[in-house]
Design a protein around this motif. Structure first.
Motif, PDB file in Angstrom:
ATOM      1  N   ASN A 141       0.836  -1.216   0.000  1.00 23.65           N
ATOM      2  CA  ASN A 141       0.000   0.000   0.000  1.00 23.65           C
ATOM      3  C   ASN A 141       0.864   1.257   0.000  1.00 23.65           C
ATOM      4  O   ASN A 141       0.543   2.241  -0.670  1.00 23.65           O
ATOM      5  CB  ASN A 141      -0.950  -0.003   1.194  1.00 23.65           C
ATOM      6  CG  ASN A 141      -2.054  -1.022   1.023  1.00 23.65           C
ATOM      7  OD1 ASN A 141      -2.392  -1.424  -0.092  1.00 23.65           O
ATOM      8  ND2 ASN A 141      -2.626  -1.468   2.138  1.00 23.65           N
ATOM      9  N   GLU A 142       1.954   1.249   0.755  1.00 19.70           N
ATOM     10  CA  GLU A 142       2.837   2.419   0.791  1.00 19.70           C
ATOM     11  C   GLU A 142       3.587   2.604  -0.529  1.00 19.70           C
ATOM     12  O   GLU A 142       3.798   3.717  -0.980  1.00 19.70           O
ATOM     13  CB  GLU A 142       3.825   2.307   1.950  1.00 19.70           C
ATOM     14  CG  GLU A 142       3.166   2.542   3.293  1.00 19.70           C
ATOM     15  CD  GLU A 142       4.144   2.495   4.461  1.00 19.70           C
ATOM     16  OE1 GLU A 142       5.376   2.543   4.229  1.00 19.70           O
ATOM     17  OE2 GLU A 142       3.669   2.410   5.606  1.00 19.70           O
ATOM     18  N   GLN A 145       1.652   4.090  -4.018  1.00 18.41           N
ATOM     19  CA  GLN A 145       1.514   5.516  -4.319  1.00 18.41           C
ATOM     20  C   GLN A 145       2.451   5.955  -5.451  1.00 18.41           C
ATOM     21  O   GLN A 145       2.213   6.970  -6.106  1.00 18.41           O
ATOM     22  CB  GLN A 145       1.791   6.349  -3.065  1.00 18.41           C
ATOM     23  CG  GLN A 145       3.248   6.299  -2.608  1.00 18.41           C
ATOM     24  CD  GLN A 145       3.518   7.113  -1.374  1.00 18.41           C
ATOM     25  OE1 GLN A 145       3.029   8.241  -1.269  1.00 18.41           O
ATOM     26  NE2 GLN A 145       4.270   6.549  -0.441  1.00 18.41           N
TER      27      GLN A 145
END
Length: 162
Positions: A141-142, A145
């Motif tokens: 998830n990080e 981006q």
């Protein structure tokens, strides 16, 4: 499959120290003679073009080979000093530019290697997140981006942007 490890030649601590010392020595030798010009001064004095360099070379050639034809109003010792300094500086710039080009090429290859490895790591993390292994969902998830319009699926093309 992407190319990996395009540049596996690395600098050890001794080499890094030697390069740093050489740069310090170079800066110490050159800095006292360097001059900062304002943008207006750079525009005013500019750089003589190739045609004007030919004029300078011809004036020097005449002075060296037929000094009786040289203007007594010119400080020929200063002219020669300026000429010699210019030749030295141009030679130094050429050598430094060659080093800069080589360093830039090496950096590009190291950047590419890092980027490819990061993509491999991201793909592995996606796989591990799919197996519900602790920590990987957060990592994916990080990192997601940095992959616009792809969410957590597929990373972008295999080439870095800079």
């Amino acid at each position: 499959m992407p190319f990996e490890n395009l540049n596996n030649v690395h600098y050890d601590a001794t080499e890094k120290t030697a390069v740093g010392k050489a740069l310090n020595d170079l800066e110490a030798a050159l800095t006292p003679k360097l001059r900062n010009l304002s943008p207006d001064e750079r525009k005013k004095y500019g750089s003589i073009n190739e045609q004007n360099k030919l004029i300078v070379n011809k004036a020097l050639d005449y002075h060296n080979n037929q000094p009786a034809l040289s203007s007594p109003d010119v400080d020929w010792d200063e002219f020669q000093n300026d000429y010699d300094s210019r030749v030295f500086i141009q030679s130094t710039i050429t050598r430094l530019q060659s080093l800069l080009d080589g360093l830039d090429n090496n950096k590009i290859l190291h950047d590419f290697d890092n980027y490819q490895a990061a993509l491999t790591d991201y793909g592995f993390s996606q796989y591990k997140a799919g197996t519900k292994t602790a920590g990987f969902e957060t990592k994916v998830n990080e990192m997601a981006q940095f992959f616009p319009r792809s969410g957590t699926s597929t990373p972008p093309s295999d080439s870095p942007t800079s």
